[in-house]
Enzyme design. Structure first.
Site, PDB file in Angstrom:
ATOM      1  N   THR A 312     113.818  32.285  47.887  1.00  0.00           N
ATOM      2  CA  THR A 312     114.532  32.323  46.615  1.00  0.00           C
ATOM      3  C   THR A 312     113.958  31.283  45.665  1.00  0.00           C
ATOM      4  O   THR A 312     113.222  30.379  46.062  1.00  0.00           O
ATOM      5  CB  THR A 312     116.029  32.023  46.790  1.00  0.00           C
ATOM      6  OG1 THR A 312     116.205  30.614  47.014  1.00  0.00           O
ATOM      7  CG2 THR A 312     116.629  32.813  47.924  1.00  0.00           C
ATOM      8  N   ASP A 313     114.316  31.404  44.414  1.00  0.00           N
ATOM      9  CA  ASP A 313     114.060  30.330  43.470  1.00  0.00           C
ATOM     10  C   ASP A 313     115.260  29.372  43.518  1.00  0.00           C
ATOM     11  O   ASP A 313     116.240  29.603  44.224  1.00  0.00           O
ATOM     12  CB  ASP A 313     113.831  30.897  42.070  1.00  0.00           C
ATOM     13  CG  ASP A 313     113.007  29.956  41.193  1.00  0.00           C
ATOM     14  OD1 ASP A 313     112.921  28.753  41.503  1.00  0.00           O
ATOM     15  OD2 ASP A 313     112.465  30.428  40.185  1.00  0.00           O
ATOM     16  N   TRP A 314     115.173  28.323  42.726  1.00  0.00           N
ATOM     17  CA  TRP A 314     116.119  27.208  42.739  1.00  0.00           C
ATOM     18  C   TRP A 314     117.559  27.693  42.532  1.00  0.00           C
ATOM     19  O   TRP A 314     117.907  28.225  41.502  1.00  0.00           O
ATOM     20  CB  TRP A 314     115.720  26.221  41.658  1.00  0.00           C
ATOM     21  CG  TRP A 314     116.500  24.955  41.587  1.00  0.00           C
ATOM     22  CD1 TRP A 314     117.650  24.735  40.900  1.00  0.00           C
ATOM     23  CD2 TRP A 314     116.148  23.712  42.207  1.00  0.00           C
ATOM     24  NE1 TRP A 314     118.051  23.433  41.049  1.00  0.00           N
ATOM     25  CE2 TRP A 314     117.151  22.773  41.841  1.00  0.00           C
ATOM     26  CE3 TRP A 314     115.106  23.284  43.025  1.00  0.00           C
ATOM     27  CZ2 TRP A 314     117.120  21.443  42.255  1.00  0.00           C
ATOM     28  CZ3 TRP A 314     115.075  21.967  43.435  1.00  0.00           C
ATOM     29  CH2 TRP A 314     116.068  21.065  43.073  1.00  0.00           C
ATOM     30  N   ASN A 315     118.368  27.536  43.563  1.00  0.00           N
ATOM     31  CA  ASN A 315     119.816  27.745  43.468  1.00  0.00           C
ATOM     32  C   ASN A 315     120.204  29.183  43.116  1.00  0.00           C
ATOM     33  O   ASN A 315     121.324  29.445  42.669  1.00  0.00           O
ATOM     34  CB  ASN A 315     120.419  26.794  42.427  1.00  0.00           C
ATOM     35  CG  ASN A 315     121.828  26.369  42.784  1.00  0.00           C
ATOM     36  OD1 ASN A 315     122.150  26.162  43.952  1.00  0.00           O
ATOM     37  ND2 ASN A 315     122.678  26.233  41.782  1.00  0.00           N
ATOM     38  N   ASP A 316     119.309  30.141  43.323  1.00  0.00           N
ATOM     39  CA  ASP A 316     119.572  31.488  42.814  1.00  0.00           C
ATOM     40  C   ASP A 316     120.508  32.312  43.678  1.00  0.00           C
ATOM     41  O   ASP A 316     121.023  33.339  43.213  1.00  0.00           O
ATOM     42  CB  ASP A 316     118.259  32.232  42.593  1.00  0.00           C
ATOM     43  CG  ASP A 316     117.671  31.919  41.232  1.00  0.00           C
ATOM     44  OD1 ASP A 316     118.441  31.612  40.312  1.00  0.00           O
ATOM     45  OD2 ASP A 316     116.432  31.970  41.084  1.00  0.00           O
TER      46      ASP A 316
END
Length: 779
Positions: A312-316
């Site tokens: 995932t990307d940051w906090n997604d």
């Protein structure tokens, strides 16, 4: 689970078929998979889930201070134990305190993390970092132009070498996993991450992306050596065309464009062996990509038999419920993303991820087979990187870190990226002894030359680390002599504010300083930004900078306009009275030296625009538009509307100090069918008086199709160098199947009929003799 001695073993060399591989296993691959089986057999559910968790470094410690110096890193032992012993996390990312660290500090950080993790589980951690245009977060690393500038070189060899050097210096920092390259298409000038892309064209992005993958990972992506790192292609996919132009906002993409353009760079990079992929933070066609099983599992894992890691990307994952409202709470968001096909979650701070996923498995809401698949992929990545053998290493194993050879490669990349857009009456190059006023907010800043992802996320700390390199002002003083160069900014950025904020202008001082000079080099553009903080509401250059340009143009002194910007800001009102215009993009630490050499004529510019430079904010268009988007003239009859779109400069445009002539355009197959390869030869002659480099580009146009065809498409390119009077024959190949398009049903189709091929000012027609419709998802 058995610990270190049972898991860290001398590994027999193995060769895996690849990230996009056949279903049959080689003997060596089977042996490796059996070793993964052996580890997983001993793992508890808690240990498996831990491998799927990625936390940011600031969770487990921080530098001793928050000032403008590099301070020693201090672990928080309790938090380190929580993340690595209790949660048994499989990955850590990012830099501490949003600041670059020395290679020695990185070695200490990673060694401590690995020793703790291995003592607990016997499995090394994989450390990820955004090594975007160099080892971004390492003091003393070599910084290349940002991706948009590398695309402007139209030189895949330079791209591969830049990625190779970036990989080497990341490894020297004990960082084996780079969140690069970006394969999103930069097709909207408003988007704040356009500078991180290879521009608007799918073919250019694919070729530069494949070159970058080769450079980062080396020749054998199944056994990455100690000088290379794993890539993480990003952001899969459709991230770069949000309807609003603002970061992390929804995109609407036709099924044809989704597969034919946005998917193609990722597909080719996967086939080249990309070891991991980061997922799009946004929403495509009303579906949050982190919950889009069709794209993640079907298109990638099933259709391509992809065996790498999806991260995932940051906090997604959290965004699925906080932002997108498709989950009722964090636990439901975890369930959605893991069942969709996510293998590793960039948490990055949440302490309840592992507990939530364990509960979901125990409740039967996530199948443990899905957990096993994800963990197998994570372990496979760690084996491919050799982390079980060498979980950390020493700085002195990398003597070429920041070497003169690496610096020379970055300077060459900057030389070839800078694009000459206007040169009225051949005012450039400037003669030695010329008296110059250097003005503008980008004239005396290392920060603006590098952009975001430079020593810190937003690039705001660049001046702290890059004092040894030259700003444009310093480079011009070195090149033309200090006594010949004056400086008056006229407009300056508010360096402690938002990227778009400027101090009170002092334009009158710049006008006074213009007296007694022969030329004005006006450096304008943007201050640094990255991701959502770079959103804008107005694409035009700032009012202060436009006012400065107009005032200096009224002095009667020739103005050479230097653009230093991450995206093309509109310059329509100041372009006519600028005698020369150069686009530097974000050229890195050697960009000013490259610019000075070009202005002096020591380097002949050869960059070409990797995007269409807009003239009006309401006239955004890409070069591969539909015929109806830019019709010449008007329709006949009562409703005589047209659809003309003016642009400032077209895709692929760029001038040189010399001239080139194209001739003898020949094609070996005037008629073809699916499966053929078409060879095109063309002679290129340097008809000028100095050596130069030319990006030879080949375009195609489908003259009629069942769906309205793109007006033209880039199909091949090659960068060549020619001495005065020299002629070279360039051979370019087009697989006939590359002339296919994706129809409204999502199927690849090659239709019988005429195609126009063009290179330079030469055109020829070829004919496809029969139709073909693919039954497979990909050609």
């Amino acid at each position: 689970m058995n610990k270190l001695n049972n898991i860290i073993f001398p590994i027999v060399l193995f060769i895996l078929v690849g990230c996009s591989k056949s279903t049959s296993l080689t003997k060596q691959e089977a042996a490796t998979e059996q070793r993964i089986d052996s580890i997983m057999f001993q793992m508890t559910l808690e240990e498996k889930v831990g491998q799927m968790a990625q936390y940011t470094i600031d969770v487990i410690g921080q530098s001793a201070g928050m000032g403008n110096t590099v301070e020693p890193f201090q672990f928080d032992k309790a938090r380190l134990d929580t993340v690595l012993r209790q949660f048994k996390a499989g990955s850590i990312l990012n830099t501490t305190n949003n600041k670059a660290q020395t290679p020695e500090t990185w070695a200490y950080i990673v060694k401590t993390i690995q020793e703790t993790a291995i003592q607990e589980t016997g499995i090394p951690v994989i450390y990820g970092i955004d090594a975007i245009h160099g080892a971004t977060y390492t003091v003393g690393a070599t910084f290349f132009p940002q991706q948009i500038g590398m695309a402007a070189t139209f030189n895949t060899a330079l791209m591969e070498e830049g990625s190779r050097i970036s990989a080497y210096e990341a490894r020297a920092s004990n960082l084996p996993w780079s969140f690069a390259p970006v394969l999103d298409l930069g097709r909207d000038a408003r988007w704040p991450r356009l500078w991180e892309t290879f521009g608007e064209d799918a073919y250019l992005a694919a070729k530069m992306g494949v070159a970058s993958v080769r450079g980062f990972q080396g020749d054998d992506f199944n056994k990455v050596d100690k000088n290379h790192v794993a890539v993480s292609l990003k952001h899969f996919m459709g991230y770069g065309v949000p309807v609003s132009g603002k970061d992390r906002t929804p995109a609407i993409i036709t099924e044809s464009d989704l597969r034919e353009k946005h998917f193609e760079p990722f597909r080719q990079a996967v086939e080249a062996g990309a070891l991991s992929i980061m997922v799009n933070s946004g929403i495509v066609n009303n579906i949050s990509t982190h919950a889009d099983k069709r794209l993640l599992t079907d298109w990638l894992k099933k259709d391509m038999n992809y065996d790498g890691v999806l991260v995932t990307d940051w906090n997604d994952v959290e965004n699925l419920f906080l932002r997108d409202h498709i989950a009722g709470n964090f636990k439901e968001a975890v369930m959605l993303s893991i069942n969709t096909g996510i293998d590793m979650v960039m948490v990055p701070y949440r302490m309840d991820f592992c507990e939530s996923l364990i509960e979901l498995v125990n409740e039967g809401k996530v199948d443990e087979k899905r957990i096993d698949d994800a963990v197998r992929r994570v372990l496979r990545l760690k084996f491919r990187l050799g982390l079980f053998e060498h979980p950390y290493w020493t700085v002195n194993e990398y003597p070429d870190f920041g070497s003169p050879a690496h610096e020379a490669a970055a300077k060459l990349a900057a030389d070839e990226s800078i694009t000459l857009l206007k040169n009225e009456n051949n005012i450039l190059p400037l003669k030695q002894g010329a008296r110059i006023l250097v003005a503008g907010p980008n004239a005396n800043s290392m920060r603006t030359l590098n952009g975001g992802w430079s020593y810190s996320w937003q690039g705001e700390k660049t001046e702290l680390f890059a004092a040894e390199y030259n700003t444009i002002l310093e480079a011009l003083k070195n090149k033309f002599g200090k006594s010949n160069v004056k400086y008056a900014a006229g407009v300056e950025y508010k360096m402690n504010g938002q990227y778009y904020e400027e101090n009170m202008p002092e334009i009158s001082k710049a006008i006074v300083a213009a007296s007694g000079v022969d030329y004005i080099v006006l450096c304008v553009g943007e201050n640094t930004y990255c991701e959502t903080p770079g959103n804008l509401d107005e694409l035009s250059l700032s009012e202060n900078q436009l006012s400065l340009a107009k005032a200096l143009q009224k002095t009667g002194k020739p103005v050479i306009l230097v653009l230093n910007e991450g995206r093309p800001r509109i310059i329509r009102t100041i372009e006519p009275d600028s005698k020369a215009i150069l686009q530097t993009y974000l050229p890195g630490n050697y960009g000013a030296d490259a610019l000075a050499d070009i202005l002096a004529g020591d380097v002949n510019p050869s960059g070409r625009l990797p995007y269409t430079y807009p003239k009006y904010e309401q006239g955004l268009i890409t070069y591969d538009h539909k015929p109806g988007q830019n019709m010449e003239g008007k329709m006949e009859g009562a409703y005589d509307y047209g659809a003309q779109t003016s642009v400032q400069y077209p895709f692929g445009f760029g001038l040189s100090y010399t001239t080139f002539e194209y001739s003898d355009f020949t094609i070996d197959k005037k008629e073809f069918t699916s499966g053929d390869t078409i060879r095109i030869n063309v002679d290129i002659k340097n008809t000028g008086s100095i050596s130069g480099k030319e990006a030879v580009m080949l375009y195609s146009r489908d003259l009629m199709a069942s769906l309205s065809p793109d007006i033209r498409r880039l199909r091949a390119f090659e960068k060549i160098s020619l001495n005065p009077g020299e002629t070279k024959t360039v051979s370019l190949m087009i697989p006939a199947d590359n002339l296919a398009y994706v129809n409204e049903k999502g199927k690849w189709v090659l239709e019988a009929g005429e195609f126009m091929l063009q290179t330079g000012n030469l055109t020829e027609k070829i004919v496809c003799k029969e139709n073909k419709i693919w039954v497979t998802p990909n050609k």
